[in-house]
Scaffold this motif. Sequence first.
Motif, PDB file in Angstrom:
ATOM      1  N   PHE A  72     -57.674 -26.863  40.856  1.00 56.73           N
ATOM      2  CA  PHE A  72     -56.453 -26.382  40.220  1.00 56.73           C
ATOM      3  C   PHE A  72     -55.366 -27.448  40.329  1.00 56.73           C
ATOM      4  N   TYR A  73     -54.856 -27.874  39.192  1.00 54.16           N
ATOM      5  CA  TYR A  73     -53.770 -28.850  39.195  1.00 54.16           C
ATOM      6  C   TYR A  73     -52.877 -28.623  37.983  1.00 54.16           C
ATOM      7  N   VAL A  74     -51.645 -29.102  38.115  1.00 52.69           N
ATOM      8  CA  VAL A  74     -50.654 -29.013  37.045  1.00 52.69           C
ATOM      9  C   VAL A  74     -50.072 -30.402  36.855  1.00 52.69           C
ATOM     10  N   VAL A  75     -50.011 -30.860  35.620  1.00 50.39           N
ATOM     11  CA  VAL A  75     -49.359 -32.134  35.319  1.00 50.39           C
ATOM     12  C   VAL A  75     -47.946 -31.798  34.856  1.00 50.39           C
ATOM     13  N   LEU A  76     -46.972 -32.227  35.624  1.00 46.13           N
ATOM     14  CA  LEU A  76     -45.572 -31.904  35.365  1.00 46.13           C
ATOM     15  C   LEU A  76     -44.851 -33.145  34.866  1.00 46.13           C
ATOM     16  N   ARG A  77     -44.331 -33.077  33.653  1.00 46.16           N
ATOM     17  CA  ARG A  77     -43.623 -34.221  33.077  1.00 46.16           C
ATOM     18  C   ARG A  77     -42.119 -34.152  33.319  1.00 46.16           C
ATOM     19  N   ASP A  78     -41.601 -32.955  33.475  1.00 49.19           N
ATOM     20  CA  ASP A  78     -40.163 -32.787  33.679  1.00 49.19           C
ATOM     21  C   ASP A  78     -39.942 -32.006  34.967  1.00 49.19           C
ATOM     22  N   ILE A  79     -39.324 -32.626  35.949  1.00 49.70           N
ATOM     23  CA  ILE A  79     -39.120 -32.000  37.253  1.00 49.70           C
ATOM     24  C   ILE A  79     -38.280 -30.733  37.142  1.00 49.70           C
ATOM     25  N   HIS A  80     -37.468 -30.635  36.099  1.00 50.99           N
ATOM     26  CA  HIS A  80     -36.641 -29.437  35.913  1.00 50.99           C
ATOM     27  C   HIS A  80     -37.487 -28.218  35.554  1.00 50.99           C
ATOM     28  N   GLY A  81     -38.709 -28.429  35.136  1.00 50.24           N
ATOM     29  CA  GLY A  81     -39.601 -27.334  34.805  1.00 50.24           C
ATOM     30  C   GLY A  81     -40.382 -26.806  36.000  1.00 50.24           C
ATOM     31  N   LEU A  82     -40.168 -27.377  37.185  1.00 49.68           N
ATOM     32  CA  LEU A  82     -40.920 -26.981  38.369  1.00 49.68           C
ATOM     33  C   LEU A  82     -40.793 -25.493  38.704  1.00 49.68           C
ATOM     34  N   PRO A  83     -39.602 -24.899  38.710  1.00 50.63           N
ATOM     35  CA  PRO A  83     -39.518 -23.461  39.027  1.00 50.63           C
ATOM     36  C   PRO A  83     -40.349 -22.589  38.070  1.00 50.63           C
ATOM     37  N   ALA A  84     -40.305 -22.895  36.792  1.00 47.78           N
ATOM     38  CA  ALA A  84     -41.069 -22.112  35.821  1.00 47.78           C
ATOM     39  C   ALA A  84     -42.575 -22.315  36.025  1.00 47.78           C
ATOM     40  N   VAL A  85     -42.980 -23.535  36.351  1.00 48.89           N
ATOM     41  CA  VAL A  85     -44.402 -23.819  36.585  1.00 48.89           C
ATOM     42  C   VAL A  85     -44.889 -23.093  37.831  1.00 48.89           C
ATOM     43  N   LEU A  86     -44.100 -23.102  38.891  1.00 51.74           N
ATOM     44  CA  LEU A  86     -44.489 -22.392  40.109  1.00 51.74           C
ATOM     45  C   LEU A  86     -44.573 -20.888  39.866  1.00 51.74           C
ATOM     46  N   ALA A  87     -43.630 -20.343  39.118  1.00 43.91           N
ATOM     47  CA  ALA A  87     -43.650 -18.915  38.805  1.00 43.91           C
ATOM     48  C   ALA A  87     -44.892 -18.553  38.001  1.00 43.91           C
ATOM     49  N   GLU A  88     -45.241 -19.363  37.022  1.00 50.18           N
ATOM     50  CA  GLU A  88     -46.430 -19.109  36.202  1.00 50.18           C
ATOM     51  C   GLU A  88     -47.707 -19.256  37.026  1.00 50.18           C
ATOM     52  N   THR A  89     -47.722 -20.221  37.941  1.00 47.65           N
ATOM     53  CA  THR A  89     -48.877 -20.410  38.811  1.00 47.65           C
ATOM     54  C   THR A  89     -49.082 -19.191  39.700  1.00 47.65           C
ATOM     55  N   LEU A  90     -48.008 -18.664  40.270  1.00 52.60           N
ATOM     56  CA  LEU A  90     -48.113 -17.460  41.097  1.00 52.60           C
ATOM     57  C   LEU A  90     -48.560 -16.255  40.272  1.00 52.60           C
ATOM     58  N   ARG A  91     -48.053 -16.139  39.053  1.00 46.85           N
ATOM     59  CA  ARG A  91     -48.449 -15.035  38.179  1.00 46.85           C
ATOM     60  C   ARG A  91     -49.949 -15.102  37.904  1.00 46.85           C
ATOM     61  N   TYR A  93     -52.223 -16.610  39.750  1.00 45.18           N
ATOM     62  CA  TYR A  93     -52.935 -16.368  41.001  1.00 45.18           C
ATOM     63  C   TYR A  93     -53.075 -14.860  41.245  1.00 45.18           C
ATOM     64  N   PHE A  94     -51.984 -14.121  41.120  1.00 42.67           N
ATOM     65  CA  PHE A  94     -52.050 -12.680  41.367  1.00 42.67           C
ATOM     66  C   PHE A  94     -52.892 -11.977  40.308  1.00 42.67           C
ATOM     67  N   SER A  95     -52.917 -12.510  39.109  1.00 41.47           N
ATOM     68  CA  SER A  95     -53.781 -11.968  38.072  1.00 41.47           C
ATOM     69  C   SER A  95     -55.251 -12.174  38.430  1.00 41.47           C
ATOM     70  N   LEU A  96     -55.581 -13.352  38.968  1.00 43.32           N
ATOM     71  CA  LEU A  96     -56.951 -13.638  39.403  1.00 43.32           C
ATOM     72  C   LEU A  96     -57.368 -12.754  40.568  1.00 43.32           C
ATOM     73  N   VAL A  97     -56.512 -12.641  41.565  1.00 47.23           N
ATOM     74  CA  VAL A  97     -56.829 -11.869  42.759  1.00 47.23           C
ATOM     75  C   VAL A  97     -56.883 -10.380  42.441  1.00 47.23           C
ATOM     76  N   GLY A  98     -55.975  -9.912  41.603  1.00 48.36           N
ATOM     77  CA  GLY A  98     -55.932  -8.483  41.266  1.00 48.36           C
ATOM     78  C   GLY A  98     -57.063  -8.053  40.370  1.00 48.36           C
ATOM     79  N   GLY A  99     -57.640  -9.002  39.613  1.00 43.77           N
ATOM     80  CA  GLY A  99     -58.721  -8.684  38.681  1.00 43.77           C
ATOM     81  C   GLY A  99     -60.072  -8.531  39.337  1.00 43.77           C
TER      82      GLY A  99
END
Length: 100
Positions: A72-91, A93-99
């Motif tokens: 699992f990896y994410v290529v981040l081009r804009d550091i300002h997008g980090l909060p949104a990327v982390l939020a989506e990654t957690l979403r 993850y919980f979708s995978l675990v809950g399924g």
Amino acid sequence: MELRIMTVFIVLDRSALAASTAATVGDDVVAAPVDPEKDSIMNTQHVSFVKGPDGKMEMRVERYLDTFPFKFYVVLRDIHGLPAVLAETLRQYFSLVGGE
């Protein structure tokens, strides 16, 4: 309840970092020349030598991310997008675990 752990590797793309990086020489600020297509990790290649079917060594050129050692990896081009990327990654993850 079973504990699930997922490690996500965040790659800060060099082309985005280099565009915002400047070197100081004396009192002058010099911007580093950047070619976003050439300097991007998305275009980085890895060279290896393998034995071919005839037993001779052959050179194999592959994209670096095709052989990236993390599942699992994410290529981040804009550091300002980090909060949104982390939020989506957690979403995801919980979708995978809950399924399961």
